[in-house]
Design a protein around this motif. Structure first.
Motif, PDB file in Angstrom:
ATOM      1  N   ILE A   5      14.518  -3.476   5.385  1.00 25.24           N
ATOM      2  CA  ILE A   5      13.846  -4.191   4.302  1.00 25.24           C
ATOM      3  C   ILE A   5      12.348  -3.917   4.378  1.00 25.24           C
ATOM      4  O   ILE A   5      11.725  -4.110   5.423  1.00 25.24           O
ATOM      5  N   ILE A   6      11.770  -3.474   3.270  1.00 29.08           N
ATOM      6  CA  ILE A   6      10.339  -3.198   3.173  1.00 29.08           C
ATOM      7  C   ILE A   6       9.598  -4.528   3.011  1.00 29.08           C
ATOM      8  O   ILE A   6       9.957  -5.343   2.169  1.00 29.08           O
ATOM      9  N   LYS A   7       8.551  -4.700   3.810  1.00 25.60           N
ATOM     10  CA  LYS A   7       7.749  -5.918   3.718  1.00 25.60           C
ATOM     11  C   LYS A   7       6.297  -5.627   3.351  1.00 25.60           C
ATOM     12  O   LYS A   7       5.514  -6.529   3.161  1.00 25.60           O
ATOM     13  N   ASP A   8       5.948  -4.352   3.226  1.00 28.43           N
ATOM     14  CA  ASP A   8       4.591  -3.929   2.884  1.00 28.43           C
ATOM     15  C   ASP A   8       4.316  -4.255   1.411  1.00 28.43           C
ATOM     16  O   ASP A   8       4.910  -3.649   0.512  1.00 28.43           O
ATOM     17  N   GLN A   9       3.393  -5.194   1.165  1.00 31.30           N
ATOM     18  CA  GLN A   9       3.135  -5.637  -0.205  1.00 31.30           C
ATOM     19  C   GLN A   9       2.526  -4.543  -1.074  1.00 31.30           C
ATOM     20  O   GLN A   9       2.726  -4.545  -2.288  1.00 31.30           O
ATOM     21  N   GLN A  10       1.814  -3.601  -0.481  1.00 35.14           N
ATOM     22  CA  GLN A  10       1.265  -2.496  -1.284  1.00 35.14           C
ATOM     23  C   GLN A  10       2.398  -1.631  -1.839  1.00 35.14           C
ATOM     24  O   GLN A  10       2.351  -1.200  -2.986  1.00 35.14           O
ATOM     25  N   LEU A  11       3.415  -1.382  -1.032  1.00 30.84           N
ATOM     26  CA  LEU A  11       4.563  -0.611  -1.512  1.00 30.84           C
ATOM     27  C   LEU A  11       5.356  -1.404  -2.540  1.00 30.84           C
ATOM     28  O   LEU A  11       5.803  -0.856  -3.548  1.00 30.84           O
ATOM     29  N   LEU A  12       5.529  -2.701  -2.282  1.00 32.76           N
ATOM     30  CA  LEU A  12       6.295  -3.541  -3.205  1.00 32.76           C
ATOM     31  C   LEU A  12       5.589  -3.727  -4.548  1.00 32.76           C
ATOM     32  O   LEU A  12       6.235  -4.006  -5.555  1.00 32.76           O
ATOM     33  N   ALA A  13       4.270  -3.555  -4.566  1.00 32.93           N
ATOM     34  CA  ALA A  13       3.496  -3.743  -5.796  1.00 32.93           C
ATOM     35  C   ALA A  13       3.519  -2.509  -6.702  1.00 32.93           C
ATOM     36  O   ALA A  13       3.011  -2.558  -7.819  1.00 32.93           O
ATOM     37  N   LYS A  14       4.139  -1.419  -6.254  1.00 34.14           N
ATOM     38  CA  LYS A  14       4.227  -0.222  -7.088  1.00 34.14           C
ATOM     39  C   LYS A  14       5.350  -0.381  -8.109  1.00 34.14           C
ATOM     40  O   LYS A  14       6.458  -0.774  -7.763  1.00 34.14           O
ATOM     41  N   LYS A  15       5.030  -0.048  -9.353  1.00 34.21           N
ATOM     42  CA  LYS A  15       6.041  -0.131 -10.409  1.00 34.21           C
ATOM     43  C   LYS A  15       7.074   0.977 -10.225  1.00 34.21           C
ATOM     44  O   LYS A  15       6.736   2.124  -9.955  1.00 34.21           O
ATOM     45  N   ALA A  16       8.328   0.627 -10.366  1.00 32.44           N
ATOM     46  CA  ALA A  16       9.425   1.579 -10.202  1.00 32.44           C
ATOM     47  C   ALA A  16       9.489   2.550 -11.381  1.00 32.44           C
ATOM     48  O   ALA A  16       9.138   2.199 -12.508  1.00 32.44           O
ATOM     49  N   THR A  17       9.989   3.736 -11.102  1.00 25.73           N
ATOM     50  CA  THR A  17      10.209   4.716 -12.156  1.00 25.73           C
ATOM     51  C   THR A  17      11.643   4.547 -12.673  1.00 25.73           C
ATOM     52  O   THR A  17      12.515   4.040 -11.958  1.00 25.73           O
ATOM     53  N   PRO A  18      11.904   4.969 -13.904  1.00 24.18           N
ATOM     54  CA  PRO A  18      13.252   4.815 -14.450  1.00 24.18           C
ATOM     55  C   PRO A  18      14.303   5.544 -13.604  1.00 24.18           C
ATOM     56  O   PRO A  18      14.048   6.628 -13.074  1.00 24.18           O
ATOM     57  N   GLU A 127      14.482  -9.989  -9.340  1.00 22.49           N
ATOM     58  CA  GLU A 127      14.644  -8.581  -8.967  1.00 22.49           C
ATOM     59  C   GLU A 127      13.997  -7.646  -9.989  1.00 22.49           C
ATOM     60  O   GLU A 127      13.411  -6.621  -9.614  1.00 22.49           O
ATOM     61  N   ILE A 128      14.050  -7.978 -11.261  1.00 27.62           N
ATOM     62  CA  ILE A 128      13.358  -7.171 -12.271  1.00 27.62           C
ATOM     63  C   ILE A 128      11.856  -7.225 -12.033  1.00 27.62           C
ATOM     64  O   ILE A 128      11.153  -6.209 -12.185  1.00 27.62           O
ATOM     65  N   ASP A 129      11.335  -8.398 -11.634  1.00 26.63           N
ATOM     66  CA  ASP A 129       9.917  -8.480 -11.270  1.00 26.63           C
ATOM     67  C   ASP A 129       9.592  -7.469 -10.173  1.00 26.63           C
ATOM     68  O   ASP A 129       8.572  -6.785 -10.228  1.00 26.63           O
ATOM     69  N   HIS A 130      10.458  -7.368  -9.153  1.00 24.52           N
ATOM     70  CA  HIS A 130      10.244  -6.384  -8.091  1.00 24.52           C
ATOM     71  C   HIS A 130      10.095  -4.975  -8.675  1.00 24.52           C
ATOM     72  O   HIS A 130       9.190  -4.233  -8.301  1.00 24.52           O
ATOM     73  N   CYS A 131      10.958  -4.616  -9.596  1.00 24.03           N
ATOM     74  CA  CYS A 131      10.907  -3.283 -10.198  1.00 24.03           C
ATOM     75  C   CYS A 131       9.610  -3.061 -10.968  1.00 24.03           C
ATOM     76  O   CYS A 131       9.138  -1.931 -11.092  1.00 24.03           O
ATOM     77  N   ASN A 132       9.032  -4.135 -11.468  1.00 24.82           N
ATOM     78  CA  ASN A 132       7.790  -4.048 -12.207  1.00 24.82           C
ATOM     79  C   ASN A 132       6.563  -4.200 -11.314  1.00 24.82           C
ATOM     80  O   ASN A 132       5.435  -4.307 -11.808  1.00 24.82           O
ATOM     81  N   GLY A 133       6.788  -4.249 -10.003  1.00 23.60           N
ATOM     82  CA  GLY A 133       5.671  -4.379  -9.075  1.00 23.60           C
ATOM     83  C   GLY A 133       5.090  -5.764  -9.007  1.00 23.60           C
ATOM     84  O   GLY A 133       3.994  -5.967  -8.476  1.00 23.60           O
ATOM     85  N   ILE A 134       5.813  -6.750  -9.528  1.00 24.92           N
ATOM     86  CA  ILE A 134       5.346  -8.134  -9.528  1.00 24.92           C
ATOM     87  C   ILE A 134       5.867  -8.827  -8.270  1.00 24.92           C
ATOM     88  O   ILE A 134       7.067  -8.866  -8.039  1.00 24.92           O
ATOM     89  N   ILE A 135       4.956  -9.342  -7.481  1.00 20.35           N
ATOM     90  CA  ILE A 135       5.323 -10.053  -6.255  1.00 20.35           C
ATOM     91  C   ILE A 135       5.057 -11.536  -6.512  1.00 20.35           C
ATOM     92  O   ILE A 135       3.948 -11.916  -6.875  1.00 20.35           O
ATOM     93  N   ILE A 136       6.077 -12.354  -6.334  1.00 21.18           N
ATOM     94  CA  ILE A 136       5.888 -13.789  -6.584  1.00 21.18           C
ATOM     95  C   ILE A 136       4.914 -14.372  -5.579  1.00 21.18           C
ATOM     96  O   ILE A 136       4.708 -13.871  -4.505  1.00 21.18           O
TER      97      ILE A 136
END
Length: 136
Positions: A5-18, A127-136
């Protein structure tokens, strides 16, 4: 295969590609990793296992549903809640919608549309927020 499981917020904040059909092989890793964390987790985005593709998995009742390129196409009944996340410590306040309709491709790469309410809707929104780089 169970992934870390990735916990690095910089990586999690990247918007996913299709996602594309070539990404269908990611689904088993999401399923295995979610099952390995079933005691503390009900959903996961691909970026949580280090893959920045727009793919999520949500446990809806007893089913694990993998969604490729999920999009919320309708939402209603906003409310405030507090959520936790396997990638983050603690809980955080966030706004969610009680009812949503989601369009996505399934594991057979068929377009699907489903309506979700309550906790199932909350999982998918998170989970869609995650894909959009949105961290709660």
């Amino acid at each position: 295969m169970i992934k870390s499981i990735i916990k690095d917020q910089q990586l999690l904040a990247k918007k996913a590609t299709p996602a594309t059909k070539a990404d269908l092989s990611i689904a088993p890793d999401l399923i295995d990793t979610l099952n390995a964390h079933q005691a503390e987790c009900v959903g996961m985005a691909a970026n949580m296992i280090g893959i920045t593709k727009n793919i999520i998995i949500a446990r809806i009742g007893t089913l694990n549903i993998v969604m490729f390129n999920p999009q919320i196409i309708a939402k209603s009944c906003p409310y405030q809640t507090v959520e936790g996340c396997l990638s983050l410590q603690g809980k955080r306040p966030t706004k969610r919608y009680k009812k949503i309709t989601v369009k996505f491709f399934n594991q057979a790469w068929q377009e699907q549309t489903i309506s979700l309410t309550d906790f199932a809707a909350e999982i998918v929104q998170h989970e869609i927020d995650h894909c959009n780089g949105i961290i709660i």
